[in-house]
Design an enzyme around this catalytic site. Structure first.
Site, PDB file in Angstrom:
ATOM      1  N   LEU A 249       0.869  -1.180   0.000  1.00  0.00           N
ATOM      2  CA  LEU A 249       0.000   0.000   0.000  1.00  0.00           C
ATOM      3  C   LEU A 249       0.904   1.226   0.000  1.00  0.00           C
ATOM      4  CD1 LEU A 249      -2.755  -0.738   2.712  1.00  0.00           C
ATOM      5  CD2 LEU A 249      -3.066  -0.771   0.234  1.00  0.00           C
ATOM      6  N   ASP A 250       0.473   2.297  -0.649  1.00  0.00           N
ATOM      7  CA  ASP A 250       1.217   3.552  -0.577  1.00  0.00           C
ATOM      8  C   ASP A 250       1.342   3.981   0.883  1.00  0.00           C
ATOM      9  OD1 ASP A 250       1.383   3.661  -3.318  1.00  0.00           O
ATOM     10  OD2 ASP A 250      -0.279   5.066  -3.560  1.00  0.00           O
ATOM     11  N   ARG A 251       2.392   4.720   1.169  1.00  0.00           N
ATOM     12  CA  ARG A 251       2.645   5.152   2.551  1.00  0.00           C
ATOM     13  C   ARG A 251       1.445   5.890   3.148  1.00  0.00           C
ATOM     14  NH1 ARG A 251       7.911   8.673   4.632  1.00  0.00           N
ATOM     15  NH2 ARG A 251       7.377   8.613   6.847  1.00  0.00           N
TER      16      ARG A 251
END
Length: 311
Positions: free
Chosen positions: A136-138
């Site tokens: 997942l993106d940060r």
């Protein structure tokens, strides 16, 4: 350390070469792993590979000399360890699902001392083969799946490749979504800038990418949508939303900076994207699992304020 030759076993069959190397060199920054692959210094059966090349049982991976940093004690603050422990949604002896907080990277590296995987390995030191199943993106919060065994990881990766894993997100969209539009089928091309920053755009040269948007709630100037993914490209939801003139609230890469400032006052100080549901077949029991990640306080507060007509 000189050149090393690593033999791939049946347990690692089907794993991407970058993930294989990250497991063998856990103290080495992932940026270095990607660099030696890109330069052609990593060879599989004497041939060059890409980072997403999948390995087969019996393959021999040649790794150039790498200076491995001395192992240091975990730099993860105790408060963060407890925060992630409290975020575990499901766990058994084979896998776990965590409600990842926004702002937590999945991996350490590039100036980030620790990421989610380092925290979980510190929490579960006996799970020697603990790996992320996907990313997942940060700034994205919500469901993220981890495998505790190589055999489990292999089966879950097969489910992803065969589109058997179900992922649904909640996204707060700026502006109003085109009426009647559900399916976005636009190819996406990923570019990496010299700074290392990843930027994605719609392009005929890109990879096939399909998202399904369903509006759940309409507000004066924005909408809450459920987004189901058929493919899982980098920044897919963010760029598909942008393609319709509805970038996500709080998106500092593809969004509207002026609008983002306004939504900060309502409580959303980050990307308004949350992986709410994750469904998959358990690799061992064959039972279908559907896990829900509750919204974090900032997302809930923003929706409460929007429902109160403060937008």
């Amino acid at each position: 350390m000189g050149v090393k030759f690593l033999e791939v076993t049946s347990e690692d069959e089907g794993q991407r070469v970058d993930n294989f190397l990250m497991r063998h060199y856990r103290n080495v920054p992932k940026t270095l792993i990607y660099r030696i692959i890109r330069k052609g210094e990593v060879r599989v059966n004497k041939g060059r590979v890409k980072q997403n090349t999948r390995l087969a049982d019996g393959d021999v991976v040649r790794v150039p000399p790498i200076k491995v940093p001395e192992k240091t004690e975990s730099t993860v603050p105790a408060g963060q360890l407890q925060r992630i422990e409290d975020s575990i949604l499901y766990e058994d002896k084979d896998l776990m699902v965590i409600n990842k907080p926004s702002g937590v990277a999945v991996h350490g590296g590039s100036g980030i001392q620790w990421g989610l995987i380092e925290v979980v390995r510190a929490l579960r030191p006996l799970a020697k083969r603990l790996e992320l199943v996907h990313r997942l993106d940060r700034e994205t919060s919500g469901c993220i799946l981890l495998a505790k065994k190589a055999s489990v990881l292999k089966v879950l990766h097969e489910q992803i490749r065969e589109n058997k894993m179900s992922k649904e997100y909640l996204a707060l969209l700026t502006h109003h979504w085109p009426k009647g539009l559900e399916k976005i089928d636009l190819p996406l091309l990923k570019n990496t800038l010299k700074s290392g920053e990843r930027v994605v755009k719609v392009s005929k040269e890109g990879k096939p990418s399909v998202s399904y948007f369903r509006v759940l709630e309409r507000f004066d100037d924005c909408e809450l949508a459920a987004v189901r993914l058929k493919t899982g490209r980098t920044h897919q939801i963010r760029v598909h939303a942008l393609s319709q003139g509805c970038p996500l609230v709080g998106d500092d890469k593809y969004g509207d900076k002026t609008l983002n400032k306004a939504y900060k006052k309502l409580g959303m100080k980050r990307l308004a994207l949350h992986a709410q549901y994750l469904g998959f077949e358990h690799p061992v029991t064959q039972a279908w699992l559907k896990v829900e990640a509750p919204l974090h306080d900032d997302f809930e507060l923003t929706l409460t304020n929007l429902r109160g007509g403060k937008a």
